[in-house]
Design a protein around this motif. Structure first.
Motif, PDB file in Angstrom:
ATOM      1  N   GLY A  25       0.817  -1.245  -0.126  1.00  0.00           N
ATOM      2  CA  GLY A  25      -0.044   0.025  -0.137  1.00  0.00           C
ATOM      3  C   GLY A  25       0.878   1.130  -0.013  1.00  0.00           C
ATOM      4  N   THR A  26       2.070   1.177  -0.473  1.00  0.00           N
ATOM      5  CA  THR A  26       2.906   2.349  -0.205  1.00  0.00           C
ATOM      6  C   THR A  26       3.147   2.950  -1.782  1.00  0.00           C
ATOM      7  OG1 THR A  26       4.963   0.929  -0.215  1.00  0.00           O
ATOM      8  CG2 THR A  26       4.023   1.723   1.976  1.00  0.00           C
ATOM      9  N   ALA A  27       2.946   2.321  -2.729  1.00  0.00           N
ATOM     10  CA  ALA A  27       2.923   2.714  -4.157  1.00  0.00           C
ATOM     11  C   ALA A  27       2.053   3.717  -4.327  1.00  0.00           C
ATOM     12  CB  ALA A  27       2.904   1.560  -5.327  1.00  0.00           C
ATOM     13  N   ASP A  44      -0.609  11.785  -9.681  1.00  0.00           N
ATOM     14  CA  ASP A  44      -0.520  10.991  -8.587  1.00  0.00           C
ATOM     15  C   ASP A  44       1.024  10.426  -8.156  1.00  0.00           C
ATOM     16  OD1 ASP A  44      -3.217  10.722  -8.045  1.00  0.00           O
ATOM     17  OD2 ASP A  44      -3.408   9.127  -9.419  1.00  0.00           O
ATOM     18  N   TYR A  45       1.797  10.472  -9.246  1.00  0.00           N
ATOM     19  CA  TYR A  45       3.291  10.140  -9.243  1.00  0.00           C
ATOM     20  C   TYR A  45       3.919  11.385  -8.416  1.00  0.00           C
ATOM     21  CZ  TYR A  45       7.939   9.525 -10.743  1.00  0.00           C
ATOM     22  OH  TYR A  45       9.238   9.475 -10.751  1.00  0.00           O
ATOM     23  N   GLU A  46       3.770  12.583  -9.073  1.00  0.00           N
ATOM     24  CA  GLU A  46       4.278  13.590  -8.556  1.00  0.00           C
ATOM     25  C   GLU A  46       3.807  13.846  -7.121  1.00  0.00           C
ATOM     26  OE1 GLU A  46       2.965  16.980 -11.158  1.00  0.00           O
ATOM     27  OE2 GLU A  46       4.706  16.294 -12.524  1.00  0.00           O
ATOM     28  N   ALA A  51       5.309  13.441  -1.055  1.00  0.00           N
ATOM     29  CA  ALA A  51       5.249  12.802  -0.018  1.00  0.00           C
ATOM     30  C   ALA A  51       6.387  12.327   0.715  1.00  0.00           C
ATOM     31  CB  ALA A  51       4.088  11.893   0.231  1.00  0.00           C
ATOM     32  N   ARG A  52       7.100  11.533  -0.446  1.00  0.00           N
ATOM     33  CA  ARG A  52       8.485  10.911   0.154  1.00  0.00           C
ATOM     34  C   ARG A  52       9.449  11.852   0.589  1.00  0.00           C
ATOM     35  NH1 ARG A  52       5.066   7.889  -1.151  1.00  0.00           N
ATOM     36  NH2 ARG A  52       4.790   7.749   0.981  1.00  0.00           N
TER      37      ARG A  52
END
Length: 57
Positions: A25-27, A44-46, A51-52
């Motif tokens: 659930g971290t992808a 969503d990728y950005e 968040a990372r």
């Protein structure tokens, strides 16, 4: 939209790592298209990358 392969190439990770992250659930959020393949919206990728960055700071 990114394919899983494009996502993995951008991050220099193996596809197996992506699927492990997805199982945990971290992808980033994915869209399953009618042929069963996954796609990742650039937004969503950005958002996922942002968040990372906060976690690493």
């Amino acid at each position: 939209m990114l394919t899983v392969d494009e996502f993995c190439q951008n991050l220099q990770i193996a596809p197996r790592t992506f699927y492990e992250w997805r199982a945990k659930g971290t992808a980033p959020r994915c869209i399953k298209i009618p042929n069963g393949q996954l796609r990742i919206r650039l937004s969503d990728y950005e958002r996922w990358l942002d968040a990372r960055q906060e976690i690493a700071a």
